[in-house]
Write a protein that holds these residues in place. Structure first.
Motif, PDB file in Angstrom:
ATOM      1  N   ARG A   1       0.835  -1.209   0.000  1.00  0.00           N
ATOM      2  CA  ARG A   1       0.000   0.000   0.000  1.00  0.00           C
ATOM      3  C   ARG A   1       0.869   1.257   0.000  1.00  0.00           C
ATOM      4  O   ARG A   1       0.608   2.208  -0.760  1.00  0.00           O
ATOM      5  CB  ARG A   1      -0.911   0.016   1.235  1.00  0.00           C
ATOM      6  N   ARG A   2       1.890   1.268   0.852  1.00  0.00           N
ATOM      7  CA  ARG A   2       2.752   2.442   0.949  1.00  0.00           C
ATOM      8  C   ARG A   2       3.491   2.691  -0.376  1.00  0.00           C
ATOM      9  O   ARG A   2       3.627   3.833  -0.818  1.00  0.00           O
ATOM     10  CB  ARG A   2       3.746   2.270   2.101  1.00  0.00           C
ATOM     11  N   THR A   3       3.949   1.619  -0.972  1.00  0.00           N
ATOM     12  CA  THR A   3       4.659   1.771  -2.246  1.00  0.00           C
ATOM     13  C   THR A   3       3.731   2.328  -3.317  1.00  0.00           C
ATOM     14  O   THR A   3       4.121   3.230  -4.082  1.00  0.00           O
ATOM     15  CB  THR A   3       5.229   0.418  -2.703  1.00  0.00           C
ATOM     16  N   LEU A   4       2.516   1.822  -3.375  1.00  0.00           N
ATOM     17  CA  LEU A   4       1.576   2.306  -4.386  1.00  0.00           C
ATOM     18  C   LEU A   4       1.204   3.763  -4.134  1.00  0.00           C
ATOM     19  O   LEU A   4       1.057   4.553  -5.081  1.00  0.00           O
ATOM     20  CB  LEU A   4       0.325   1.419  -4.403  1.00  0.00           C
ATOM     21  N   GLU A   5       1.074   4.148  -2.885  1.00  0.00           N
ATOM     22  CA  GLU A   5       0.797   5.555  -2.566  1.00  0.00           C
ATOM     23  C   GLU A   5       1.936   6.456  -3.038  1.00  0.00           C
ATOM     24  O   GLU A   5       1.705   7.551  -3.564  1.00  0.00           O
ATOM     25  CB  GLU A   5       0.581   5.708  -1.063  1.00  0.00           C
ATOM     26  N   GLU A   6       3.164   5.990  -2.865  1.00  0.00           N
ATOM     27  CA  GLU A   6       4.320   6.750  -3.334  1.00  0.00           C
ATOM     28  C   GLU A   6       4.317   6.845  -4.860  1.00  0.00           C
ATOM     29  O   GLU A   6       4.662   7.895  -5.425  1.00  0.00           O
ATOM     30  CB  GLU A   6       5.610   6.094  -2.843  1.00  0.00           C
TER      31      GLU A   6
ATOM     32  N   ASP B   1       7.218  12.836 -11.464  1.00  0.00           N
ATOM     33  CA  ASP B   1       8.517  12.289 -11.090  1.00  0.00           C
ATOM     34  C   ASP B   1       8.666  10.904 -11.724  1.00  0.00           C
ATOM     35  O   ASP B   1       8.312   9.887 -11.122  1.00  0.00           O
ATOM     36  CB  ASP B   1       8.624  12.206  -9.569  1.00  0.00           C
ATOM     37  N   GLN B   2       9.207  10.850 -12.945  1.00  0.00           N
ATOM     38  CA  GLN B   2       9.309   9.583 -13.663  1.00  0.00           C
ATOM     39  C   GLN B   2      10.293   8.624 -13.005  1.00  0.00           C
ATOM     40  O   GLN B   2      10.021   7.424 -12.900  1.00  0.00           O
ATOM     41  CB  GLN B   2       9.718   9.845 -15.114  1.00  0.00           C
ATOM     42  N   ALA B   3      11.431   9.147 -12.554  1.00  0.00           N
ATOM     43  CA  ALA B   3      12.425   8.287 -11.909  1.00  0.00           C
ATOM     44  C   ALA B   3      11.867   7.685 -10.623  1.00  0.00           C
ATOM     45  O   ALA B   3      12.070   6.501 -10.330  1.00  0.00           O
ATOM     46  CB  ALA B   3      13.695   9.075 -11.624  1.00  0.00           C
ATOM     47  N   GLY B   4      11.163   8.493  -9.854  1.00  0.00           N
ATOM     48  CA  GLY B   4      10.571   8.001  -8.615  1.00  0.00           C
ATOM     49  C   GLY B   4       9.513   6.955  -8.879  1.00  0.00           C
ATOM     50  O   GLY B   4       9.401   5.963  -8.141  1.00  0.00           O
ATOM     51  N   TYR B   5       8.710   7.171  -9.931  1.00  0.00           N
ATOM     52  CA  TYR B   5       7.682   6.193 -10.276  1.00  0.00           C
ATOM     53  C   TYR B   5       8.329   4.867 -10.678  1.00  0.00           C
ATOM     54  O   TYR B   5       7.888   3.797 -10.245  1.00  0.00           O
ATOM     55  CB  TYR B   5       6.803   6.710 -11.416  1.00  0.00           C
TER      56      TYR B   5
END
Length: 234
Positions: A119-124, A133-137
């Motif tokens: 869940r946390r990863t998907l929220e990020e 933020d393409q790199a972050g995605y």
């Protein structure tokens, strides 16, 4: 230990440790996007880079060649691996089968903490998409898939998945000019998570299969439109 106080066991252990460290370091470098497919690798440069002997680096290169990360040919030396379109398609099809099975197992076996991490990863990922933020995605995307694999608690499938060399395929074929994330990508991840949260293995398998198949089709469309010896992919 011999009469001079030299412990051969410790020496062998130290040598093995240095070889493993050089292997891990070079493998990580190959999986990064800093070396182009087909680049020649020289023992002299690598021994200096990783501060090991030539014999140690030679053993590392043999191991990486056996695992498919590099190729070794007479008169051409050792080169980073490149993939034909057909090879890339085969790897992506195998990934589709294995990762969809892992998602199904994750729906059965994921712990509450593992689901919370997903869940946390998907929220990020959602936040990264919102701010462009393409790199972050991309980083979140890789973490999400890794977390699904770990949440499956199916080590045989996970080992098979890890041998696919999928990161090398994407390094070669990723289309850096295409919009990112791919349209529908976030929604596909949301469907995977929902299936895991609701403990529905059939839905999780289908959602992951659809997600990976969509990415594969985007890549194949790109290569059909712009056929080259080593085209960038989606």
């Amino acid at each position: 230990m011999d009469s001079n106080g030299f412990d051969e066991t410790d020496a062998v252990r130290t040598s093995a440790t240095r070889q493993d460290q050089a292997y891990d370091g070079l493998r990580s470098l190959l999986l990064s996007e800093s070396i182009e497919p087909g680049t020649r690798l020289t023992e002299a440069d690598l021994t200096r880079m990783f501060n090991v002997s030539r014999s140690t680096m030679r053993a590392v290169l043999v191991r990486l060649a056996q695992e498919g990360y590099v190729t070794s040919e007479v008169n051409r030396g050792v080169r980073t691996r490149s993939f034909s379109v057909e090879e890339a398609a085969d790897i992506l099809e195998a990934r589709e089968t294995l990762e969809s099975a892992l998602a199904g197992k994750a729906a059965e076996r994921a712990t509450d903490e593992e689901i919370a991490e997903l869940r946390r990863t998907l929220e990020e990922m959602e936040a990264c998409k919102a701010r462009g933020d393409q790199a972050g995605y991309s980083q979140g995307n890789r973490r999400f898939h890794q977390q699904v694999k770990e949440a499956a608690h199916q080590h045989t499938l996970a080992r098979a998945y890890d041998t696919l060399l999928y990161p090398l395929v994407m390094r070669q074929y990723r289309n850096l000019s295409a919009p990112h994330p791919r349209a529908g990508s976030l929604e596909e991840h949301q469907a995977i998570l929902l299936s895991i949260v609701t403990r529905n293995p059939q839905a999780a398998t289908a959602a992951m299969r659809h997600h990976v198949a969509s990415a594969r089709e985007a890549l194949m469309l790109r290569t059909r439109r712009e056929p080259t010896d080593s085209p960038p992919g989606a």
